[in-house]
Structures are given as C-alpha cells and as structure tokens.
Design a protein around this motif. Structure first.
Motif, PDB file in Angstrom:
ATOM      1  N   GLY A 117       4.247  14.987  15.628  1.00 43.71           N
ATOM      2  CA  GLY A 117       3.510  14.139  15.641  1.00 43.71           C
ATOM      3  C   GLY A 117       1.956  13.574  15.449  1.00 43.71           C
ATOM      4  O   GLY A 117       1.728  12.101  15.079  1.00 43.71           O
ATOM      5  N   THR A 118       1.836  14.453  15.402  1.00 38.18           N
ATOM      6  CA  THR A 118      -0.219  14.224  15.400  1.00 38.18           C
ATOM      7  C   THR A 118      -0.222  14.085  13.643  1.00 38.18           C
ATOM      8  O   THR A 118       0.419  15.091  13.337  1.00 38.18           O
ATOM      9  CB  THR A 118      -0.489  15.138  15.643  1.00 38.18           C
ATOM     10  N   LEU A 119      -1.652  13.058  13.839  1.00 39.49           N
ATOM     11  CA  LEU A 119      -1.282  12.492  12.364  1.00 39.49           C
ATOM     12  C   LEU A 119      -2.545  14.019  12.019  1.00 39.49           C
ATOM     13  O   LEU A 119      -3.366  13.980  12.353  1.00 39.49           O
ATOM     14  CB  LEU A 119      -1.628  11.364  11.827  1.00 39.49           C
ATOM     15  N   GLN A 120      -2.155  14.230  10.368  1.00 41.85           N
ATOM     16  CA  GLN A 120      -3.322  15.615  10.425  1.00 41.85           C
ATOM     17  C   GLN A 120      -4.139  15.044   8.770  1.00 41.85           C
ATOM     18  O   GLN A 120      -5.096  15.202   8.952  1.00 41.85           O
ATOM     19  CB  GLN A 120      -2.532  16.777  10.046  1.00 41.85           C
ATOM     20  N   ASN A 121      -3.343  13.674   8.425  1.00 43.10           N
ATOM     21  CA  ASN A 121      -3.534  13.706   7.324  1.00 43.10           C
ATOM     22  C   ASN A 121      -3.899  12.471   6.954  1.00 43.10           C
ATOM     23  O   ASN A 121      -2.481  11.901   7.131  1.00 43.10           O
ATOM     24  CB  ASN A 121      -3.780  14.776   6.239  1.00 43.10           C
ATOM     25  N   VAL A 122      -5.031  11.281   5.790  1.00 45.16           N
ATOM     26  CA  VAL A 122      -3.824  10.125   5.423  1.00 45.16           C
ATOM     27  C   VAL A 122      -4.690  10.114   3.876  1.00 45.16           C
ATOM     28  O   VAL A 122      -5.392  10.304   3.666  1.00 45.16           O
ATOM     29  CB  VAL A 122      -4.403   8.796   6.618  1.00 45.16           C
ATOM     30  N   ILE A 123      -3.729  10.167   2.913  1.00 47.36           N
ATOM     31  CA  ILE A 123      -4.058   9.647   1.578  1.00 47.36           C
ATOM     32  C   ILE A 123      -3.783   8.336   0.951  1.00 47.36           C
ATOM     33  O   ILE A 123      -2.256   8.441   0.908  1.00 47.36           O
ATOM     34  CB  ILE A 123      -3.873  10.375   1.127  1.00 47.36           C
ATOM     35  N   ILE A 124      -4.733   7.386   0.617  1.00 45.53           N
ATOM     36  CA  ILE A 124      -4.514   6.602   0.021  1.00 45.53           C
ATOM     37  C   ILE A 124      -4.290   6.855  -1.317  1.00 45.53           C
ATOM     38  O   ILE A 124      -5.027   7.457  -1.933  1.00 45.53           O
ATOM     39  CB  ILE A 124      -5.657   5.543   0.436  1.00 45.53           C
ATOM     40  N   LYS A 125      -3.027   6.278  -1.579  1.00 48.80           N
ATOM     41  CA  LYS A 125      -2.714   6.388  -3.571  1.00 48.80           C
ATOM     42  C   LYS A 125      -3.041   5.821  -4.356  1.00 48.80           C
ATOM     43  O   LYS A 125      -3.405   5.353  -5.373  1.00 48.80           O
ATOM     44  CB  LYS A 125      -1.064   7.144  -3.387  1.00 48.80           C
ATOM     45  N   SER A 126      -2.394   4.014  -3.681  1.00 48.83           N
ATOM     46  CA  SER A 126      -2.646   2.531  -5.183  1.00 48.83           C
ATOM     47  C   SER A 126      -1.453   1.468  -3.057  1.00 48.83           C
ATOM     48  O   SER A 126      -1.619   1.890  -2.467  1.00 48.83           O
ATOM     49  CB  SER A 126      -1.622   2.579  -5.444  1.00 48.83           C
TER      50      SER A 126
ATOM     51  N   CYS B  80       0.377  -1.287  -0.014  1.00 49.13           N
ATOM     52  CA  CYS B  80       0.480  -0.175   0.321  1.00 49.13           C
ATOM     53  C   CYS B  80       0.952   1.368  -0.035  1.00 49.13           C
ATOM     54  O   CYS B  80       1.665   1.191   0.950  1.00 49.13           O
ATOM     55  CB  CYS B  80      -1.058  -0.161   0.978  1.00 49.13           C
ATOM     56  N   ASN B  81       0.264   2.683  -0.710  1.00 44.32           N
ATOM     57  CA  ASN B  81       0.630   3.322  -0.686  1.00 44.32           C
ATOM     58  C   ASN B  81       0.533   4.641  -0.414  1.00 44.32           C
ATOM     59  O   ASN B  81      -0.964   4.683  -0.699  1.00 44.32           O
ATOM     60  CB  ASN B  81       1.432   3.877  -2.187  1.00 44.32           C
ATOM     61  N   LEU B  82       1.360   4.513   0.625  1.00 46.52           N
ATOM     62  CA  LEU B  82       0.011   6.432   1.493  1.00 46.52           C
ATOM     63  C   LEU B  82       0.558   7.669   1.414  1.00 46.52           C
ATOM     64  O   LEU B  82       2.443   7.626   2.120  1.00 46.52           O
ATOM     65  CB  LEU B  82      -0.309   5.566   3.145  1.00 46.52           C
ATOM     66  N   HIS B  83      -0.143   8.287   1.697  1.00 45.89           N
ATOM     67  CA  HIS B  83       0.825   9.816   2.044  1.00 45.89           C
ATOM     68  C   HIS B  83      -0.273   9.979   3.338  1.00 45.89           C
ATOM     69  O   HIS B  83      -1.110   9.972   3.492  1.00 45.89           O
ATOM     70  CB  HIS B  83       0.340  10.685   0.527  1.00 45.89           C
ATOM     71  N   LEU B  84       0.856  10.199   4.406  1.00 44.35           N
ATOM     72  CA  LEU B  84       1.065  10.832   5.969  1.00 44.35           C
ATOM     73  C   LEU B  84       1.330  12.200   5.855  1.00 44.35           C
ATOM     74  O   LEU B  84       2.774  12.380   5.832  1.00 44.35           O
ATOM     75  CB  LEU B  84       1.456   9.796   6.937  1.00 44.35           C
ATOM     76  N   ASP B  85      -0.046  12.911   6.329  1.00 44.88           N
ATOM     77  CA  ASP B  85       1.043  14.544   6.833  1.00 44.88           C
ATOM     78  C   ASP B  85       0.704  14.339   8.500  1.00 44.88           C
ATOM     79  O   ASP B  85      -0.110  13.873   9.402  1.00 44.88           O
ATOM     80  CB  ASP B  85      -0.348  15.649   6.006  1.00 44.88           C
ATOM     81  N   PHE B  86       1.953  14.658   9.339  1.00 46.21           N
ATOM     82  CA  PHE B  86       1.917  15.225  10.347  1.00 46.21           C
ATOM     83  C   PHE B  86       2.034  16.754  10.991  1.00 46.21           C
ATOM     84  O   PHE B  86       2.520  17.470   9.853  1.00 46.21           O
ATOM     85  CB  PHE B  86       3.452  14.429  11.028  1.00 46.21           C
TER      86      PHE B  86
ATOM     87  N   ALA C 126      -4.159   4.431  11.195  1.00 45.99           N
ATOM     88  CA  ALA C 126      -2.538   5.541  11.115  1.00 45.99           C
ATOM     89  C   ALA C 126      -4.096   6.277  12.414  1.00 45.99           C
ATOM     90  O   ALA C 126      -2.971   7.157  13.214  1.00 45.99           O
ATOM     91  CB  ALA C 126      -3.332   6.565   9.787  1.00 45.99           C
ATOM     92  N   LYS C 127      -5.001   6.042  12.576  1.00 47.35           N
ATOM     93  CA  LYS C 127      -6.206   6.973  12.751  1.00 47.35           C
ATOM     94  C   LYS C 127      -5.757   6.642  13.965  1.00 47.35           C
ATOM     95  O   LYS C 127      -5.977   7.574  15.178  1.00 47.35           O
ATOM     96  CB  LYS C 127      -7.515   6.966  12.316  1.00 47.35           C
ATOM     97  N   ARG C 128      -5.229   4.920  15.106  1.00 46.66           N
ATOM     98  CA  ARG C 128      -5.477   4.774  15.988  1.00 46.66           C
ATOM     99  C   ARG C 128      -3.954   5.436  16.848  1.00 46.66           C
ATOM    100  O   ARG C 128      -3.609   4.864  17.750  1.00 46.66           O
ATOM    101  CB  ARG C 128      -5.693   3.828  16.182  1.00 46.66           C
TER     102      ARG C 128
END
Length: 134
Positions: free
Chosen positions: A84-93, A74-80, A106-108
């Motif tokens: 270290g707080t996760l701001q955004n998760v985008i599934i790329k492929s 899985c390719n994910l884009h993670l924004d922090f 990632a949300k947990r």
C-alpha cells in the motif's frame, strides 16, 4: 445393470469436467488460465471494488478542505507497492488546483495494503478519475 453403471460413469465424467475456478476467476475450460477482468470501480461489489474504495477513502481523508472541490475533476496515475505504500503520483489532466491538492493528499495518505495478488496486478499501477465532493 451394466447399462446403469455405464450411465453413472458417464454422468460422473460430465460433472468432473466442470472447470475448477478460484474466487473471482473467469475461465471457460479447466486448462485455461484465470482471467480477472474487473473494473476497479468503488461501486463494484467484489475485491477490486473494496480496494478501490479503500484507496479513495484514504485520498479523501488526507485531502484538505475536501468539499472545496465540488465539480472539479482530476486524472491521476498512482503507483503502489503491494503493502500500500505509494511509489509515484503523476497528474494526467484536470483542474490544476484540485490535482495539486490530490497529489499532496496522496503523499500524506495511508493507503490499504493489497491483500490479493490479482488485484495488485490490475490496480497497483493505475489511472484514477477523481471527482470533487459536493
């Protein structure tokens, strides 16, 4: 005597021209800006690798049934945020179910704070190529 003093002065001048570089800074001349070109792979033996390993460990820990995804990608884009707080998760492929499980994990997850501004600048918003554990 004057010749010896001149040689010492020249040697001191040459040594004094060596660029002063902070830890992990890459530059050729003292007046150049620092470059921090690191790969951010978990296997890197530097502060970038440490951060990557911390992020991967947090994801693996939060992933339910981590061994159910053997061979999946899985390719994910993670924004922090820098803390270290996760701001955004985008599934790329990648594998749909594995990607969904990673996004939920990632949300947990409790991600490590970024302790270096340069590492944050490079990895605070980045793509992650994840592979399921055997």
């Amino acid at each position: 005597m004057a010749k010896i003093l001149l040689m010492l002065l020249m040697a001191a001048t040459v040594v004094g021209c060596t660029p002063l570089t902070p830890k992990d800074c890459q530059k050729a001349r003292a007046t150049d800006a620092c470059s921090y070109n690191r790969t951010g792979k978990v296997t890197d033996n530097d502060i970038y690798g440490e951060q990557a390993a911390g992020i991967k460990k947090a994801l693996d820990t939060a992933l339910t049934k981590p061994h159910a995804w053997d061979g999946k990608r899985c390719n994910l884009h993670l924004d922090f945020k820098i803390d270290g707080t996760l701001q955004n998760v985008i599934i790329k492929s990648g594998d749909k179910d594995y990607c969904h499980a990673l996004a939920e994990a990632a949300k947990r997850a409790k991600f490590p704070a970024f302790t270096d501004q340069h590492v944050y600048d490079v990895m605070g918003s980045a793509r992650w190529d994840m592979h399921g554990q055997p």
